[in-house]
Write a protein that holds these residues in place. Structure first.
Motif, short mmCIF file in Angstrom:
data_model
loop_
_atom_site.label_atom_id
_atom_site.label_comp_id
_atom_site.label_asym_id
_atom_site.label_seq_id
_atom_site.Cartn_x
_atom_site.Cartn_y
_atom_site.Cartn_z
N LEU A 232 0.87 -1.16 0.00
CA LEU A 232 0.00 0.00 0.00
C LEU A 232 0.91 1.22 0.00
N MET A 233 0.67 2.15 -0.89
CA MET A 233 1.52 3.33 -1.02
C MET A 233 0.86 4.52 -0.33
N LEU A 234 1.65 5.28 0.43
CA LEU A 234 1.20 6.50 1.09
C LEU A 234 1.84 7.69 0.42
N THR A 235 1.11 8.79 0.33
CA THR A 235 1.71 10.02 -0.18
C THR A 235 1.15 11.23 0.54
N ALA A 236 1.99 12.20 0.75
CA ALA A 236 1.57 13.46 1.36
C ALA A 236 1.08 14.43 0.29
N HIS A 237 1.17 14.04 -0.95
CA HIS A 237 0.86 14.95 -2.06
C HIS A 237 -0.48 14.67 -2.70
N GLY A 238 -1.42 14.13 -1.94
CA GLY A 238 -2.73 13.84 -2.50
C GLY A 238 -2.63 12.78 -3.58
N LEU A 239 -3.63 12.69 -4.38
CA LEU A 239 -3.65 11.67 -5.42
C LEU A 239 -3.02 12.21 -6.70
N ASN A 240 -1.70 12.31 -6.69
CA ASN A 240 -0.95 12.74 -7.85
C ASN A 240 -1.09 11.68 -8.94
N PRO A 241 -1.63 12.05 -10.11
CA PRO A 241 -1.86 11.04 -11.17
C PRO A 241 -0.61 10.26 -11.56
N ASP A 242 0.54 10.92 -11.65
CA ASP A 242 1.77 10.22 -12.04
C ASP A 242 2.16 9.18 -11.01
N ASN A 243 2.08 9.54 -9.72
CA ASN A 243 2.42 8.58 -8.67
C ASN A 243 1.41 7.45 -8.61
N LEU A 244 0.13 7.78 -8.80
CA LEU A 244 -0.90 6.76 -8.78
C LEU A 244 -0.66 5.74 -9.89
N VAL A 245 -0.47 6.24 -11.10
CA VAL A 245 -0.24 5.35 -12.25
C VAL A 245 1.04 4.55 -12.05
N GLY A 246 2.10 5.21 -11.60
CA GLY A 246 3.37 4.51 -11.36
C GLY A 246 3.23 3.41 -10.32
N SER A 247 2.51 3.70 -9.24
CA SER A 247 2.30 2.71 -8.18
C SER A 247 1.54 1.50 -8.69
N ILE A 248 0.47 1.77 -9.42
CA ILE A 248 -0.38 0.68 -9.93
C ILE A 248 0.39 -0.14 -10.97
N LYS A 249 1.11 0.54 -11.85
CA LYS A 249 1.88 -0.18 -12.88
C LYS A 249 2.92 -1.11 -12.24
N LEU A 250 3.53 -0.67 -11.15
CA LEU A 250 4.52 -1.51 -10.48
C LEU A 250 3.88 -2.63 -9.67
N GLY A 251 2.59 -2.50 -9.38
CA GLY A 251 1.91 -3.59 -8.69
C GLY A 251 1.37 -3.28 -7.31
N ALA A 252 1.35 -2.01 -6.90
CA ALA A 252 0.79 -1.66 -5.59
C ALA A 252 -0.69 -2.05 -5.55
N LYS A 253 -1.13 -2.52 -4.41
CA LYS A 253 -2.53 -2.92 -4.23
C LYS A 253 -3.43 -1.73 -3.93
N SER A 254 -2.86 -0.68 -3.34
CA SER A 254 -3.64 0.49 -2.99
C SER A 254 -2.71 1.69 -2.88
N TYR A 255 -3.31 2.87 -2.96
CA TYR A 255 -2.56 4.13 -2.95
C TYR A 255 -3.44 5.14 -2.23
N ILE A 256 -2.95 5.65 -1.10
CA ILE A 256 -3.79 6.58 -0.34
C ILE A 256 -3.00 7.80 0.12
N PRO A 257 -3.68 8.94 0.21
CA PRO A 257 -3.03 10.13 0.76
C PRO A 257 -2.88 9.99 2.27
N LYS A 258 -1.86 10.60 2.82
CA LYS A 258 -1.59 10.49 4.26
C LYS A 258 -2.73 11.02 5.11
N GLU A 259 -3.51 11.96 4.58
CA GLU A 259 -4.62 12.46 5.38
C GLU A 259 -5.72 11.42 5.59
N LYS A 260 -5.63 10.28 4.92
CA LYS A 260 -6.59 9.18 5.10
C LYS A 260 -6.05 8.10 6.03
#
Length: 123
Positions: free
Chosen positions: A81-109
C-alpha cells in the motif's frame, strides 16, 4: 478488537516522518497479534524487507525511495500500500499501480488505514 483479517499479521511501514509511523502504529495497535515493523529510511526498510516475510508493506513514495522498495516487495510477492503526502498525484498513482501496488492513499486518510488494509486482505 475481536476477529479481524488484520489479526496475527506482520506489517512493515517505511516513512521518513516518525510521526506518520507513530500514527500508523496507533491505528493498528488494537489488532491481536499484529506485528508492526517500522523504518525511517530506505536502507533500514530494505534490510527489514529482505530479512522477514511480511503479509503487507506500507510505503511512503517520497523520502525513502518508495518505488524502489515497492519493486522489492513485488518481487518477493508481498502486497504493498503506497502512502503520499501529495494527494492523489496522477503520475504517482499510475506509477504505483503499474509496479503492482494494491492500494494508494493520501496520508490524510491514515485514520482509515485499517479499512484499506482489510480490503487488500479480503480481495
Amino acid at each position: 478488537m475481536g476477529e479481524s483479517v488484520l489479526n496475527n499479521k506482520r506489517l512493515l511501514a517505511v516513512d521518513d516522518e516518525p510521526d506518520v509511523l507513530e500514527t500508523l502504529e496507533e491505528q493498528l495497535s488494537d489488532f491481536e497479534g499484529l506485528i508492526f515493523d517500522q523504518a525511517t529510511d530506505f536502507d533500514k526498510g530494505y534490510q527489514l524487507l529482505r530479512s522477514w516475510t511480511y503479509d503487507l508493506v506500507i510505503l511512503d513514495i517520497m523520502g525513502v525511495k518508495g518505488f524502489d522498495l515497492l519493486q522489492i516487495a513485488i518481487d518477493r510477492k508481498i502486497p504493498a500500500l503506497m502512502l503520499t503526502a501529495h494527494g492523489l498525484n496522477p503520475d504517482n498513482l499510475v506509477g504505483s499501480i503499474k509496479l503492482g501496488a494494491k492500494s494508494y492513499i493520501p496520508k490524510e486518510k491514515m485514520s482509515e488505514i485499517d479499512i484499506y488494509l482489510k480490503e487488500i486482505f479480503i480481495a
